[in-house]
Design an enzyme around this catalytic site. Sequence first.
Site, short mmCIF file in Angstrom:
data_model
loop_
_atom_site.label_atom_id
_atom_site.label_comp_id
_atom_site.label_asym_id
_atom_site.label_seq_id
_atom_site.Cartn_x
_atom_site.Cartn_y
_atom_site.Cartn_z
N ASN A 6 0.86 -1.19 0.00
CA ASN A 6 0.00 0.00 0.00
C ASN A 6 0.90 1.25 0.00
O ASN A 6 1.65 1.46 0.95
CB ASN A 6 -0.90 -0.05 1.24
CG ASN A 6 -1.85 1.11 1.29
OD1 ASN A 6 -1.47 2.24 1.02
ND2 ASN A 6 -3.10 0.85 1.61
N HIS A 9 1.09 5.98 1.89
CA HIS A 9 1.93 6.77 2.79
C HIS A 9 3.05 7.52 2.06
O HIS A 9 3.52 8.54 2.55
CB HIS A 9 2.54 5.89 3.89
CG HIS A 9 1.48 5.28 4.75
ND1 HIS A 9 0.70 6.02 5.60
CD2 HIS A 9 1.06 4.00 4.87
CE1 HIS A 9 -0.15 5.22 6.21
NE2 HIS A 9 0.04 4.00 5.78
N HIS A 49 -5.36 3.82 -2.14
CA HIS A 49 -6.71 4.20 -1.74
C HIS A 49 -6.98 5.63 -2.22
O HIS A 49 -6.37 6.57 -1.74
CB HIS A 49 -6.80 4.13 -0.20
CG HIS A 49 -8.15 4.40 0.36
ND1 HIS A 49 -8.42 4.24 1.71
CD2 HIS A 49 -9.31 4.81 -0.20
CE1 HIS A 49 -9.69 4.55 1.95
NE2 HIS A 49 -10.24 4.91 0.81
N ARG A 51 -9.11 8.36 -1.80
CA ARG A 51 -10.14 8.81 -0.85
C ARG A 51 -10.93 9.98 -1.43
O ARG A 51 -10.42 10.76 -2.24
CB ARG A 51 -9.47 9.26 0.46
CG ARG A 51 -8.77 8.16 1.22
CD ARG A 51 -8.24 8.72 2.53
NE ARG A 51 -9.34 9.14 3.37
CZ ARG A 51 -9.79 8.44 4.41
NH1 ARG A 51 -9.21 7.30 4.76
NH2 ARG A 51 -10.80 8.89 5.12
N ARG A 55 -6.73 13.03 0.33
CA ARG A 55 -5.70 13.49 1.27
C ARG A 55 -4.31 12.95 0.93
O ARG A 55 -3.32 13.51 1.35
CB ARG A 55 -6.05 13.14 2.71
CG ARG A 55 -5.99 11.68 3.04
CD ARG A 55 -6.11 11.44 4.51
NE ARG A 55 -7.44 11.77 5.01
CZ ARG A 55 -7.98 11.18 6.08
NH1 ARG A 55 -7.29 10.29 6.74
NH2 ARG A 55 -9.19 11.48 6.47
N GLU A 76 -8.31 0.73 -3.66
CA GLU A 76 -9.22 0.77 -2.50
C GLU A 76 -10.12 1.99 -2.66
O GLU A 76 -9.64 3.07 -2.99
CB GLU A 76 -8.43 0.94 -1.20
CG GLU A 76 -7.73 -0.29 -0.74
CD GLU A 76 -6.96 -0.02 0.55
OE1 GLU A 76 -7.11 1.07 1.14
OE2 GLU A 76 -6.18 -0.88 0.93
N THR A 107 -8.47 3.94 7.60
CA THR A 107 -9.72 3.18 7.56
C THR A 107 -9.97 2.51 8.91
O THR A 107 -9.15 1.75 9.39
CB THR A 107 -9.64 2.11 6.46
OG1 THR A 107 -9.09 2.71 5.30
CG2 THR A 107 -10.99 1.54 6.16
N GLU A 157 -11.11 -9.18 2.19
CA GLU A 157 -9.89 -8.82 2.90
C GLU A 157 -10.26 -8.70 4.37
O GLU A 157 -11.07 -7.84 4.75
CB GLU A 157 -9.31 -7.50 2.37
CG GLU A 157 -8.03 -7.12 3.13
CD GLU A 157 -7.26 -5.97 2.48
OE1 GLU A 157 -7.29 -5.83 1.23
OE2 GLU A 157 -6.60 -5.23 3.23
N HIS A 196 -4.18 -4.38 7.30
CA HIS A 196 -4.31 -3.29 8.28
C HIS A 196 -3.52 -3.59 9.55
O HIS A 196 -3.82 -4.53 10.26
CB HIS A 196 -5.77 -3.01 8.66
CG HIS A 196 -5.95 -1.58 9.09
ND1 HIS A 196 -6.33 -0.58 8.24
CD2 HIS A 196 -5.73 -0.99 10.27
CE1 HIS A 196 -6.36 0.56 8.89
NE2 HIS A 196 -5.99 0.34 10.13
N1 PXP Z 1 -5.93 -2.84 3.55
C1 PXP Z 1 -6.89 -1.88 3.64
C2 PXP Z 1 -8.24 -2.17 3.12
C3 PXP Z 1 -6.58 -0.61 4.20
O1 PXP Z 1 -7.54 0.33 4.27
C4 PXP Z 1 -5.27 -0.37 4.63
C5 PXP Z 1 -4.91 0.98 5.20
O2 PXP Z 1 -4.98 1.95 4.22
C6 PXP Z 1 -4.30 -1.39 4.50
C7 PXP Z 1 -4.67 -2.62 3.98
C8 PXP Z 1 -2.88 -1.19 4.91
O3 PXP Z 1 -2.82 -0.96 6.28
P1 PXP Z 1 -1.43 -0.53 6.93
O4 PXP Z 1 -1.05 0.77 6.33
O5 PXP Z 1 -1.76 -0.44 8.38
O6 PXP Z 1 -0.43 -1.62 6.61
#
Ligand code: PXP
Length: 243
Positions: A6, A9, A49, A51, A55, A76, A107, A157, A196
């Site tokens: 993901n 960040h 994602h 959004r 952001r 996402e 999320t 998921e 997550h």
């Molecule tokens: N999966 C989903 C559906 C998420 O919303 C997120 C967070 O954006 C992640 C995975 C990844 O989570 P993390 O950044 O805590 O590894």
Amino acid sequence: MKLGVNIDHIATIRQARYAGMLDSVNAEPDPVAAAALCERAGCHGITAHLRADRRHIQDRDITRLRASLLTKLNLEMGNTKEILDFALHIVPDEVCLVPENRAEVTTEGGLDCVGQRDALAPTIKRLQSAGIRVSLFIEPSPDQIEMARELGAEIIELHTGAFANATGTEQKEELTRLRSAADFAHGLKLQVNAGHGINYTNIALIRTVPHLTELNIGHSIVSHAAFSGLGEAVRGMLAAMND
Ligand code: PXP
């Protein structure tokens, strides 16, 4: 087990300095370049994602990712008309439907597909008609899994946030919930992913959950990258200053 990285960040860091200035030659770090590095390191897919509040990831990041990824794009998104239209235009390999709430930092909680069944059904159909595989980000609970199956999603998921935030006995209980949910979903012929809060420590326990096909991990990988790369970054700047 496969890894989807993901990259939200990376975009968060860029937006902190360059929001509104993305055409600047200085706009860094670029999530698309980050995705290419992740692919070269062996990940199996990139997750981002988009959004409603934009952001972190921007529309053009997704457009560029779609054009450049060698693995696959997992978009996402919340179930809104605007983002759905965008997804149908971009056609990612997979869409993971997530709950979205403006005030949240990230999320929170899984999608309530039991409560939102009527709103989700047409969205899932439209995505699938466009050739997109659909994943639902849900709590590890049987009623949500059954509804995901009934709605025709190919993938669930499992939300691992409660497990990741728990300790001791509570963590054991959360792990048991994840294991039972994965077993149950596998029995219903759903592909089981998880994500997550997964990090370099709790992965040892997550690995024991059966039937996991793919993990989506962001925060911990980007945090680790910052620390493992910081020394090199300082040495590089010192060399540029003084060589
Ligand atoms: N999966 C989903 C559906 C998420 O919303 C997120 C967070 O954006 C992640 C995975 C990844 O989570 P993390 O950044 O805590 O590894």
